[in-house]
Design a protein around this motif. Structure first.
Motif, PDB file in Angstrom:
ATOM      1  N   ASN A  18       0.839  -1.275  -0.019  1.00  0.00           N
ATOM      2  CA  ASN A  18      -0.013  -0.016   0.034  1.00  0.00           C
ATOM      3  C   ASN A  18       0.646   1.194  -0.167  1.00  0.00           C
ATOM      4  O   ASN A  18       0.471   2.371   0.588  1.00  0.00           O
ATOM      5  CB  ASN A  18      -0.946   0.065   1.029  1.00  0.00           C
ATOM      6  N   GLY A  19       1.950   1.296  -0.633  1.00  0.00           N
ATOM      7  CA  GLY A  19       2.811   2.473  -0.856  1.00  0.00           C
ATOM      8  C   GLY A  19       3.779   2.503   0.233  1.00  0.00           C
ATOM      9  O   GLY A  19       4.266   3.758   0.415  1.00  0.00           O
ATOM     10  N   HIS A  20       3.952   1.469   1.365  1.00  0.00           N
ATOM     11  CA  HIS A  20       4.503   1.719   2.594  1.00  0.00           C
ATOM     12  C   HIS A  20       5.589   0.707   2.655  1.00  0.00           C
ATOM     13  O   HIS A  20       5.106  -0.490   2.456  1.00  0.00           O
ATOM     14  CB  HIS A  20       3.733   2.211   3.724  1.00  0.00           C
ATOM     15  N   ALA A  21       6.957   1.132   3.254  1.00  0.00           N
ATOM     16  CA  ALA A  21       7.703   0.015   3.293  1.00  0.00           C
ATOM     17  C   ALA A  21       8.462   0.286   4.866  1.00  0.00           C
ATOM     18  O   ALA A  21       8.925   1.346   4.981  1.00  0.00           O
ATOM     19  CB  ALA A  21       8.802  -0.417   2.191  1.00  0.00           C
ATOM     20  N   ASP A  22       8.538  -0.809   5.791  1.00  0.00           N
ATOM     21  CA  ASP A  22       9.368  -0.581   6.823  1.00  0.00           C
ATOM     22  C   ASP A  22      10.721  -1.209   6.564  1.00  0.00           C
ATOM     23  O   ASP A  22      11.126  -2.141   6.335  1.00  0.00           O
ATOM     24  CB  ASP A  22       8.778  -1.245   8.218  1.00  0.00           C
ATOM     25  N   LEU A  23      11.537  -0.171   6.433  1.00  0.00           N
ATOM     26  CA  LEU A  23      13.180  -0.404   6.363  1.00  0.00           C
ATOM     27  C   LEU A  23      13.767  -1.100   7.424  1.00  0.00           C
ATOM     28  O   LEU A  23      15.079  -1.895   7.233  1.00  0.00           O
ATOM     29  CB  LEU A  23      13.850   0.553   5.628  1.00  0.00           C
ATOM     30  N   GLU A  24      13.414  -0.425   8.633  1.00  0.00           N
ATOM     31  CA  GLU A  24      14.008  -1.232   9.927  1.00  0.00           C
ATOM     32  C   GLU A  24      12.883  -1.708  10.782  1.00  0.00           C
ATOM     33  O   GLU A  24      11.989  -0.711  11.284  1.00  0.00           O
ATOM     34  CB  GLU A  24      14.904   0.012  10.654  1.00  0.00           C
TER      35      GLU A  24
ATOM     36  N   ASP B 120       7.851   5.882   1.900  1.00  0.00           N
ATOM     37  CA  ASP B 120       6.394   5.621   1.075  1.00  0.00           C
ATOM     38  C   ASP B 120       6.796   6.112  -0.200  1.00  0.00           C
ATOM     39  O   ASP B 120       7.355   7.052  -0.586  1.00  0.00           O
ATOM     40  CB  ASP B 120       5.306   6.716   1.871  1.00  0.00           C
ATOM     41  N   LEU B 121       6.559   5.035  -1.218  1.00  0.00           N
ATOM     42  CA  LEU B 121       6.803   5.276  -2.640  1.00  0.00           C
ATOM     43  C   LEU B 121       5.928   4.295  -3.376  1.00  0.00           C
ATOM     44  O   LEU B 121       5.338   3.325  -3.004  1.00  0.00           O
ATOM     45  CB  LEU B 121       8.224   5.118  -3.002  1.00  0.00           C
TER      46      LEU B 121
END
Length: 493
Positions: free
Chosen positions: A74-80, A115-116
């Motif tokens: 949904n356009g969001h990623a948790d990188l940590e 967010d991308l």
């Protein structure tokens, strides 16, 4: 001039040959526009795009392990993951990244969330992020990052981070070296007891003993690092960063070369930070026990860099026009353009203005009436426009000068406050800038004072910096009159 130019930056791929960043830094084309959402913008931000560990003596490259795929939902990623996030200073920002032939994303500090509009991201072994393909129209994303604290003043991390054995091996690898390089590293770190002290010693000596230049050597050399360290003794950022990384490795400290961009310049017209190709930069990341990867920057400031303030301001206006063109023309689809036109027409009709109707009723003599109107009012309008531009461009500077003069008079009367320290320091920087000494954004006031050549000016700036710190951070208003006297001394030199 308003259309976005896409171009290739070879230094921000998976390889970097010594000399490439120097070529990039001669270009002034915009690379990124960044809007920072915070009450106070940290100075000296580094926009990290990659980190390279393998070195063959002339070229850096990424190690071999496969990239880790990170899903974007949904356009969001948790990188940590949240369980690994640490307290500290954070920053939230939006990036418009022009397409330039690379798929790297650039972040300040340690990115925790992004967010991308992509299905996934790729994370390299060095903690860099890529979109997996070159975007034909640029990349836009929002990010949330944790900023790095100064290791000398912050407590060690708990639990202490652990460097995997393969990563340690990659970041200690060395090609055949000139035997003088390990000897120089030992001489620079003599007396240092910890890895942090050794890294700071090498960083400090490179800044102090070597000069900055964008000129490349006039002939090809067999060993670029040895030539830089022992013969030429000047270069640009990737030579300084490469030399420090290699010397750290000879001392048994894992290190790698980081690439990206340095700071940028704030454009008050658009509220964006403008990052150009000329802001390309390379620095060092060293593994410090108890702290993990720590940033070091051994590159000294470019004291010969100068430019016209008027041209710099004009460049900001042109960039603002380019940003407007990109946002409202190039990237504005036909549906949104139609919606905007409908809203303009409805708004005009609600005010009793029927401009589209009046256009349809013009006869063939409309150009004669326009010419007569310009003959009557044209000169007045041009004078008013010229006056408006002059006020727009010179007004803020005039107001600032008057404000600083009023402040100096107040200081002389013994009425200074802690809040006046920053303005006094800015006045000192203006005086030094006229003489060709400009403070880099990533230097602290003390580091800048130490970088100046010895002499009457350097002594005055050093004393001014001590008094400035006492007023701003120690709240010792009694030192303010001395600051005023030092300003007069610097102004008269």
């Amino acid at each position: 001039r308003l259309i976005s130019h896409r171009f290739h930056l070879p230094g921000f791929s998976s390889q970097l040959t010594l000399g490439e960043i120097g070529q990039i830094k001669t270009a002034s084309r915009p690379v990124m526009h960044i809007r920072i959402f915070s009450s106070e913008t940290p100075g000296g931000l580094k926009w990290r795009g990659g980190a390279l560990a393998e070195f063959d003596g002339k070229r850096w490259s990424e190690p071999g392990p496969a990239n880790q795929k990170i899903p974007v939902e949904n356009g969001h990623a948790d990188l940590e993951p949240s369980i690994y996030r640490r307290p500290g200073r954070h920053i939230n920002y939006h990036v418009d990244l022009d397409a330039f032939g690379a798929d790297a994303l650039f972040f300040a500090g340690v990115p925790e969330m992004v967010d991308l509009r992509y299905a996934f991201l790729l994370r390299t072994a060095a903690g860099s992020y890529r979109i997996g393909r070159q975007s034909p129209r640029g990349v836009h994303y929002d990010a949330y990052s944790r900023l790095e604290d100064t290791p000398e003043t912050s407590p060690p991390l708990y639990p202490a981070p652990v460097l995997p054995l393969q990563a340690r091996s990659d970041c200690l690898q060395l090609p055949p070296l000139d035997s003088r390089i390990p000897e120089l590293a030992r001489a620079m770190t003599e007396g240092a007891a910890t890895d942090l002290e050794r890294a700071r010693a090498i960083e400090r000596r490179l800044r102090a003993d070597y000069g900055y230049t964008l000129e490349l050597p006039d002939h090809e050399v067999a060993d670029p690092l040895a030539y830089f360290l022992f013969t030429r003794k000047k270069g640009h950022c990737e030579y300084f960063a490469s030399a420090m990384t290699v010397m750290l490795r000879t001392a048994g400290i894992p290190a790698r070369l980081a690439t990206g961009f340095q700071s940028g310049v704030y454009n008050p017209i658009t509220d964006f930070w403008l990052v150009r190709a000329s802001d390309a930069h390379a620095w060092v990341e060293a593994w410090i026990p108890g702290r993990g990867w720590t940033t070091f920057d051994p590159t000294p400031p470019d004291l010969n860099r100068s430019g016209s303030a008027l041209l710099a301001k004009l460049g900001l206006y042109l960039d603002a026009a380019g940003t407007f063109w990109q946002d409202w023309v190039v990237s504005y689809d036909i549906g949104r353009q139609g919606t905007l036109a409908d809203r303009l027409e409805l708004g005009a009709r609600s005010l009793g203005i029927r401009w589209f109707d009046s256009l349809s009723g013009l006869d063939w003599s409309w150009h004669l009436r326009v010419a007569a109107w310009f003959r009557r009012y044209g000169v007045r309008i041009l004078i008013m426009l010229a006056l408006g531009v002059a006020i727009w461009m010179l007004g803020p500077r005039l107001v600032r000068l008057l404000r600083i003069r009023s402040l100096v008079e107040r200081v002389r009367r013994g009425q200074a406050t802690v809040g006046d320290a920053t303005l006094l320091y800015e006045r000192m920087l203006d005086l030094l800038k006229r003489r060709g000494y400009e403070k880099p954004a990533w230097f602290t006031p003390t580091e800048f004072a130490q970088s100046l050549p010895p002499g009457q000016m350097g002594t005055a700036v050093t004393e001014f910096t001590v008094k400035y710190n006492a007023l701003r951070f120690g709240r010792r208003t009694g030192v303010a009159p001395r600051l005023s006297m030092l300003l007069d001394e610097l102004d008269g030199q």
